[in-house]
Design an enzyme around this catalytic site. Structure first.
Site, mmCIF file in Angstrom:
data_model
loop_
_atom_site.group_PDB
_atom_site.id
_atom_site.type_symbol
_atom_site.label_atom_id
_atom_site.label_comp_id
_atom_site.label_asym_id
_atom_site.label_seq_id
_atom_site.Cartn_x
_atom_site.Cartn_y
_atom_site.Cartn_z
ATOM 1 N N ASN A 211 0.851 -1.191 0.000
ATOM 2 C CA ASN A 211 0.000 0.000 0.000
ATOM 3 C C ASN A 211 0.890 1.246 0.000
ATOM 4 O O ASN A 211 2.110 1.140 0.019
ATOM 5 C CB ASN A 211 -0.966 -0.024 1.197
ATOM 6 C CG ASN A 211 -0.237 -0.078 2.520
ATOM 7 O OD1 ASN A 211 0.461 0.857 2.885
ATOM 8 N ND2 ASN A 211 -0.370 -1.188 3.234
ATOM 9 N N HIS A 212 0.257 2.402 -0.022
ATOM 10 C CA HIS A 212 1.008 3.643 -0.224
ATOM 11 C C HIS A 212 1.681 4.196 1.029
ATOM 12 O O HIS A 212 2.287 5.259 0.981
ATOM 13 C CB HIS A 212 0.075 4.733 -0.762
ATOM 14 C CG HIS A 212 -0.170 4.616 -2.235
ATOM 15 N ND1 HIS A 212 0.836 4.682 -3.148
ATOM 16 C CD2 HIS A 212 -1.311 4.431 -2.934
ATOM 17 C CE1 HIS A 212 0.338 4.556 -4.369
ATOM 18 N NE2 HIS A 212 -0.972 4.385 -4.262
#
Ligand code: CTP
Length: 405
Positions: A211-212
């Site tokens: 994920n970011h």
């Protein structure tokens, strides 16, 4: 960097080629907002000039010539009394010996002897001098007296040899200074566990679901906890960030590894701050071999990953006294954060809107609303992740105090 922003720091520089690093250290401390008074020994003046330091600190640099002026007494006693910290970097074997035995025959050693503040020493010397019996005995004497040491480290020396005795880099000495200044903070004696970064859930040996999350907010929280005097364990994924000086690092990759590390560290911890973004879903089974294109589109079956916060909050024993979560939301921030606060039985949750251009993943700033178990809500203005971390740690210390009272 609020811990350094209002501090008076004495920087003693002694005669080593590493004195050039002290210029950068003086600059970094000044940029962080400290008032830095530099004191040079005569040997240090052979390597770097008073003017060099004066140019980066904007203040007069003191040398042994100042010892013989009319204000000499006022100078060394005054400096030693008003400072918050004295850093001696680089510190030669000769100055270490003087400090250990109370000798005072230059401005640096006289000031150190008169100093009322903590002293941090960053040794720099040849490996043979560092490992010699007298130097090691002197170090032990100083450590027993509460003098803090930063380094030395192994590396290339001026002699061309490689070994233990190289002065730490300026950023590392600065980090050690923060740790020493933190000794008066509200989290002294408290174990604080912080998680940071997004996990990677393997699909096969070369691919993963991620994920970011950048880990920036978590690292800033670990630094803020060090500044507040905490004993900090940072459980982090691969972020590429430099961990704060003084943290115990536990690197992990997957949510499973993070859960295991958090469970092991939560026992005996006073605080847990889950700033990481562990996966919610993961491939049920990672393929042993690399999935090949020619074999067609893979059907990746997902399963729920364990929720670390829920696991911790439901523990009968060993739950840290204060448990803090984050709520990364793209809509209905307050409502969703309040639900997570309750569902995960948290003491506090920091809700942030990950779609706002000035908050969320890779940016330097955050716009956070704090929600507490007692129903209080506190929106914080837009601030840097460093400032947000400091505000959160202030609330953590207060929660700890009220809970333990
Ligand atoms: N968290 C956790 N374990 C997970 C996922 C999240 O402990 N497997 C923690 C995060 O570190 C954070 C909090 O739970 O402190 C909330 O994370 P968030 O992703 O906002 O919420 P979720 O509970 O995962 O719910 P959703 O993704 O559906 O919003």
């Amino acid at each position: 960097m609020s811990i350094l922003s209002d501090k008076h720091i004495l920087l003693g520089v002694t005669g080593s080629i590493a004195a050039y690093k002290a210029v950068d250290l003086a600059s970094k401390l000044t940029q962080a907002g400290s008032q830095v008074d530099v004191l040079l020994t005569a040997a240090a003046e052979k390597f770097v000039s008073a003017l060099t330091f004066q140019s980066v600190t904007g203040r007069k640099t003191f040398t042994d010539a100042d010892l013989w002026g009319g204000n000499a007494h006022v100078l060394h006693v005054g400096l030693g009394h008003s400072a918050d910290l004295m850093v001696i970097a680089p510190c030669t074997a000769n100055t270490l010996a003087k400090l250990a035995h109370g000798q005072a025959n230059d401005l640096v050693s006289i000031t150190a002897l008169a100093a009322q503040c903590p002293i941090l020493v960053a040794p720099a010397m040849d490996v043979g001098m560092y490992t010699s019996v007298p130097t090691q005995a002197n170090i032990r004497i100083l450590q027993e007296r509460g003098i803090a040491f930063a380094g030395p480290t192994e590396g290339r020396m001026a002699s061309g040899l490689t070994g233990l005795g190289r002065m730490l880099e300026p950023g590392e000495v600065l980090g050690a200074s923060r740790q020493v200044l933190g000794r008066r903070g509200p989290l002294v004696g408290k174990k604080v566990v912080v998680t940071a970064g997004g996990t990677r859930e393997p699909i096969d040996p070369v691919r993963f679901i991620a994920n970011h999350s950048s880990g920036k907010q978590g690292y800033a929280l670990a630094q803020a906890a060090i500044d507040a005097g905490g004993q900090v364990v940072l459980i982090h994924t691969q972020t590429g960030l430099i961990p704060p000086v003084g943290v115990q690092q536990i690197p992990v990759d997957t949510v499973g590894e993070m859960l295991e590390a958090v469970l092991a560290e939560a026992a005996g911890a006073d605080v847990l701050v889950m700033a990481a973004a562990p996966a919610d879903f993961r491939p049920k089974q990672a393929a042993v071999n690399k999935l090949k294109k020619r074999d067609g589109l893979p059907q990746i079956e997902l399963e729920y990953a364990p929720d670390i916060l829920e696991t911790i909050s439901n523990m009968e024993e060993n739950r840290p006294v204060v448990v803090v979560g984050f709520a990364a939301e793209s809509h209905s921030l307050i409502q969703n954060a309040a639900e997570k606060l309750k569902a995960k039985k948290l003491d506090m949750i920091a809700g942030n809107d990950v779609l706002a251009p000035d908050a969320g993943f890779a940016v330097e700033t955050n716009r956070i609303t704090l929600l507490f178990a007692d129903g209080r809500q506190e929106p914080l203005p837009l601030m840097s992740k460093t400032e947000a971390a400091e505000e959160i740690m202030k609330r953590v210390a207060a929660l700890l105090e009220t809970t333990l009272a």
